[in-house]
Write a protein that holds these residues in place. Structure first.
Motif, mmCIF file in Angstrom:
data_model
loop_
_atom_site.group_PDB
_atom_site.id
_atom_site.type_symbol
_atom_site.label_atom_id
_atom_site.label_comp_id
_atom_site.label_asym_id
_atom_site.label_seq_id
_atom_site.Cartn_x
_atom_site.Cartn_y
_atom_site.Cartn_z
ATOM 1 N N ALA A 69 0.831 -1.210 0.000
ATOM 2 C CA ALA A 69 0.000 0.000 0.000
ATOM 3 C C ALA A 69 0.868 1.264 0.000
ATOM 4 O O ALA A 69 0.568 2.233 -0.705
ATOM 5 C CB ALA A 69 -0.937 -0.001 1.206
ATOM 6 N N ILE A 70 1.947 1.251 0.755
ATOM 7 C CA ILE A 70 2.852 2.404 0.802
ATOM 8 C C ILE A 70 3.574 2.566 -0.532
ATOM 9 O O ILE A 70 3.740 3.682 -1.032
ATOM 10 C CB ILE A 70 3.834 2.268 1.979
ATOM 11 N N GLU A 71 3.973 1.451 -1.135
ATOM 12 C CA GLU A 71 4.631 1.510 -2.447
ATOM 13 C C GLU A 71 3.680 2.084 -3.507
ATOM 14 O O GLU A 71 4.085 2.885 -4.342
ATOM 15 C CB GLU A 71 5.122 0.125 -2.859
ATOM 16 N N ARG A 72 2.405 1.680 -3.454
ATOM 17 C CA ARG A 72 1.408 2.210 -4.397
ATOM 18 C C ARG A 72 1.230 3.712 -4.205
ATOM 19 O O ARG A 72 1.157 4.471 -5.174
ATOM 20 C CB ARG A 72 0.059 1.503 -4.220
ATOM 21 N N LEU A 73 1.166 4.132 -2.949
ATOM 22 C CA LEU A 73 1.044 5.555 -2.645
ATOM 23 C C LEU A 73 2.232 6.329 -3.202
ATOM 24 O O LEU A 73 2.072 7.409 -3.780
ATOM 25 C CB LEU A 73 0.940 5.770 -1.134
ATOM 26 N N ALA A 74 3.415 5.776 -3.056
ATOM 27 C CA ALA A 74 4.626 6.441 -3.563
ATOM 28 C C ALA A 74 4.572 6.606 -5.080
ATOM 29 O O ALA A 74 4.973 7.645 -5.604
ATOM 30 C CB ALA A 74 5.865 5.643 -3.162
ATOM 31 N N LYS A 75 4.072 5.608 -5.785
ATOM 32 C CA LYS A 75 4.005 5.670 -7.247
ATOM 33 C C LYS A 75 3.059 6.770 -7.723
ATOM 34 O O LYS A 75 3.356 7.467 -8.687
ATOM 35 C CB LYS A 75 3.561 4.327 -7.823
ATOM 36 N N VAL A 76 1.923 6.916 -7.067
ATOM 37 C CA VAL A 76 0.952 7.919 -7.513
ATOM 38 C C VAL A 76 1.254 9.312 -6.982
ATOM 39 O O VAL A 76 0.831 10.296 -7.571
ATOM 40 C CB VAL A 76 -0.506 7.518 -7.163
ATOM 41 N N SER A 77 2.011 9.409 -5.906
ATOM 42 C CA SER A 77 2.257 10.718 -5.291
ATOM 43 C C SER A 77 3.276 11.557 -6.042
ATOM 44 O O SER A 77 3.245 12.778 -5.967
ATOM 45 C CB SER A 77 2.712 10.551 -3.847
ATOM 46 N N LYS A 78 4.218 10.913 -6.721
ATOM 47 C CA LYS A 78 5.292 11.610 -7.429
ATOM 48 C C LYS A 78 6.114 12.503 -6.491
ATOM 49 O O LYS A 78 6.760 13.446 -6.919
ATOM 50 C CB LYS A 78 4.741 12.452 -8.584
ATOM 51 N N ASP A 79 6.087 12.206 -5.207
ATOM 52 C CA ASP A 79 6.848 12.950 -4.207
ATOM 53 C C ASP A 79 8.226 12.303 -4.069
ATOM 54 O O ASP A 79 8.321 11.093 -3.857
ATOM 55 C CB ASP A 79 6.094 12.910 -2.868
ATOM 56 N N PRO A 80 9.305 13.086 -4.168
ATOM 57 C CA PRO A 80 10.647 12.503 -4.090
ATOM 58 C C PRO A 80 10.908 11.731 -2.785
ATOM 59 O O PRO A 80 11.543 10.677 -2.829
ATOM 60 C CB PRO A 80 11.575 13.720 -4.198
ATOM 61 N N LEU A 81 10.415 12.227 -1.657
ATOM 62 C CA LEU A 81 10.615 11.503 -0.400
ATOM 63 C C LEU A 81 9.869 10.167 -0.435
ATOM 64 O O LEU A 81 10.414 9.145 -0.010
ATOM 65 C CB LEU A 81 10.166 12.324 0.804
ATOM 66 N N MET A 82 8.661 10.160 -0.950
ATOM 67 C CA MET A 82 7.903 8.903 -1.030
ATOM 68 C C MET A 82 8.595 7.928 -1.980
ATOM 69 O O MET A 82 8.595 6.726 -1.735
ATOM 70 C CB MET A 82 6.454 9.163 -1.478
ATOM 71 N N GLU A 83 9.192 8.428 -3.038
ATOM 72 C CA GLU A 83 9.932 7.551 -3.949
ATOM 73 C C GLU A 83 11.142 6.945 -3.242
ATOM 74 O O GLU A 83 11.455 5.773 -3.429
ATOM 75 C CB GLU A 83 10.347 8.320 -5.199
ATOM 76 N N ARG A 84 11.805 7.738 -2.408
ATOM 77 C CA ARG A 84 12.931 7.217 -1.625
ATOM 78 C C ARG A 84 12.461 6.172 -0.624
ATOM 79 O O ARG A 84 13.114 5.155 -0.416
ATOM 80 C CB ARG A 84 13.641 8.355 -0.886
ATOM 81 N N ILE A 85 11.320 6.450 -0.005
ATOM 82 C CA ILE A 85 10.756 5.490 0.954
ATOM 83 C C ILE A 85 10.427 4.179 0.249
ATOM 84 O O ILE A 85 10.699 3.095 0.772
ATOM 85 C CB ILE A 85 9.528 6.087 1.675
ATOM 86 N N ALA A 86 9.858 4.269 -0.948
ATOM 87 C CA ALA A 86 9.519 3.058 -1.704
ATOM 88 C C ALA A 86 10.774 2.249 -2.026
ATOM 89 O O ALA A 86 10.781 1.016 -1.887
ATOM 90 C CB ALA A 86 8.768 3.416 -2.984
ATOM 91 N N LEU A 87 11.838 2.925 -2.444
ATOM 92 C CA LEU A 87 13.085 2.213 -2.732
ATOM 93 C C LEU A 87 13.675 1.631 -1.449
ATOM 94 O O LEU A 87 14.168 0.505 -1.439
ATOM 95 C CB LEU A 87 14.096 3.132 -3.425
ATOM 96 N N PHE A 88 13.606 2.388 -0.370
ATOM 97 C CA PHE A 88 14.062 1.880 0.928
ATOM 98 C C PHE A 88 13.325 0.585 1.271
ATOM 99 O O PHE A 88 13.941 -0.418 1.650
ATOM 100 C CB PHE A 88 13.830 2.929 2.031
ATOM 101 N N LEU A 89 12.003 0.596 1.139
ATOM 102 C CA LEU A 89 11.206 -0.591 1.481
ATOM 103 C C LEU A 89 11.534 -1.764 0.564
ATOM 104 O O LEU A 89 11.572 -2.912 1.024
ATOM 105 C CB LEU A 89 9.709 -0.268 1.424
ATOM 106 N N GLN A 90 11.771 -1.486 -0.711
ATOM 107 C CA GLN A 90 12.134 -2.560 -1.633
ATOM 108 C C GLN A 90 13.419 -3.244 -1.179
ATOM 109 O O GLN A 90 13.476 -4.475 -1.099
ATOM 110 C CB GLN A 90 12.296 -2.003 -3.063
ATOM 111 N N ILE A 91 14.411 -2.470 -0.859
ATOM 112 C CA ILE A 91 15.711 -3.049 -0.494
ATOM 113 C C ILE A 91 15.720 -3.569 0.938
ATOM 114 O O ILE A 91 16.121 -4.699 1.197
ATOM 115 C CB ILE A 91 16.839 -2.012 -0.694
#
Length: 140
Positions: A69-91
């Motif tokens: 759910a957080i990764e989906r939010l990051a994709k639609v938000s286009k917010d740089p911090l959320m994109e970093r959070i998504a990559l953090f969660l992936q790794i």
């Protein structure tokens, strides 16, 4: 060491337990009695009753759903911090990688990950997970 707390666990007690359990394996999750007693976890655990480790399987599925759910939010938000959070969660969460590996992937210092990205990611997970865990959805 002090005496154990008496009475009902606080929100902070649950939040600490969720944050601690994020990278537990399924055997360790099976022993998370504080989380297992939450209404949403109990309701979902009924579906996993035939699993070898039903509580662990339920908690793992709930953590996975929360991260998704957080990764989906990051994709639609286009917010740089959320994109970093998504990559953090992936790794860090999905691949079980280290903070150092996250820092290299983001081209930032380990300190930036530990003090800026990781706490925000964990806070999002805790809030979303606890929201799900307190909710009991009735089936039709």
């Amino acid at each position: 060491m002090g005496r154990p707390k008496r009475g009902r666990p606080s929100y902070d007690d649950y939040a600490r337990c969720v944050a601690d359990a994020l990278r537990y394996d399924i055997f360790e999750l099976e022993e998370c009695t504080l989380l297992a007693q939450m209404p949403g976890v109990k309701a979902l655990a009924v579906r996993n009753v035939h699993e070898i480790l039903p509580t662990g399987a339920t908690l793992r599925a709930m953590f996975d759903e929360t991260v998704t759910a957080i990764e989906r939010l990051a994709k639609v938000s286009k917010d740089p911090l959320m994109e970093r959070i998504a990559l953090f969660l992936q790794i860090w969460y999905r691949e079980r990688g280290t903070v150092v590996r996250v820092a290299k992937a983001l081209n930032v210092s380990r300190s930036t990950v530990v003090h800026s990205i990781q706490p925000r990611a964990i806070d999002l997970i805790v809030k979303r997970f606890l929201d799900m865990a307190w909710r009991v959805e009735l089936s039709a």
